[in-house]
Scaffold this motif. Sequence first.
Motif, PDB file in Angstrom:
ATOM      1  N   GLY A 197      -0.479  -5.291   7.830  1.00 27.81           N
ATOM      2  CA  GLY A 197       0.915  -5.612   8.118  1.00 27.81           C
ATOM      3  C   GLY A 197       1.046  -6.582   9.267  1.00 27.81           C
ATOM      4  O   GLY A 197       0.097  -6.834  10.018  1.00 27.81           O
ATOM      5  N   ASP A 220       4.224   6.295   7.359  1.00 24.78           N
ATOM      6  CA  ASP A 220       4.702   5.065   6.744  1.00 24.78           C
ATOM      7  C   ASP A 220       4.466   3.935   7.743  1.00 24.78           C
ATOM      8  O   ASP A 220       5.226   3.793   8.707  1.00 24.78           O
ATOM      9  N   GLU A 236      -3.000   0.716   2.751  1.00 26.76           N
ATOM     10  CA  GLU A 236      -2.333   0.389   4.003  1.00 26.76           C
ATOM     11  C   GLU A 236      -3.302   0.331   5.180  1.00 26.76           C
ATOM     12  O   GLU A 236      -2.930  -0.119   6.262  1.00 26.76           O
ATOM     13  N   SER A 278       5.113   0.884   7.824  1.00 27.42           N
ATOM     14  CA  SER A 278       6.226  -0.044   8.048  1.00 27.42           C
ATOM     15  C   SER A 278       7.240   0.504   9.053  1.00 27.42           C
ATOM     16  O   SER A 278       8.067  -0.242   9.569  1.00 27.42           O
ATOM     17  N   GLN A 279       7.178   1.795   9.359  1.00 23.12           N
ATOM     18  CA  GLN A 279       8.113   2.423  10.293  1.00 23.12           C
ATOM     19  C   GLN A 279       7.486   2.760  11.645  1.00 23.12           C
ATOM     20  O   GLN A 279       8.184   3.199  12.560  1.00 23.12           O
TER      21      GLN A 279
END
Length: 173
Positions: A102, A149, A14, A151-152
């Motif tokens: 991302g 995380d 990530e 994505s959050q």
Amino acid sequence: MRAGGQAFAVRADEADGPAQRCPRPTPLPHAPRAVLGVVCVRGRMRTVLDPLALMGDGAEPGAADGAERDAARGVEAQGVEAPHDETAHDEGARPLVVALRGDEQLALAVERVEGFVRVPAEALAPPPRPAPPLRATLEHEGARVHVLDPSQLFDAAMRGTERRRPRAVNRKS
């Protein structure tokens, strides 16, 4: 990673490359507390987030005890520690950013990156309290590590703020 005496982690896949030294982020007007500003990392603009503010702890840099500050010293792998440069950053500033993969193009502001750690799945525990940016926690060398995380993170940073809405366009038929 270390920010304000707290330990944070993301999965290796990530992170978008190694931590980089960067200038102080350029502030954004009316940004939430967790958004420190923007910086250019490897030719891309990244929104820099404060992991402490994301956690909502209200913890100030240096608030952790000595055991937490010294945790993960023995972690092996290509750790990065920011060189001390009083002219570039005030005390408490975080001179490194860890860019994240991302669509959101985010980065985390940290004081240092201590390295990579292989963790068995059973070592990960659910967060102690509901916290959307947290994937799990783990104990490593006597310290609690908050596994974020990515994505959050953006939603957590924007919590309590209203996102800008597109302007209505007047069209003639």
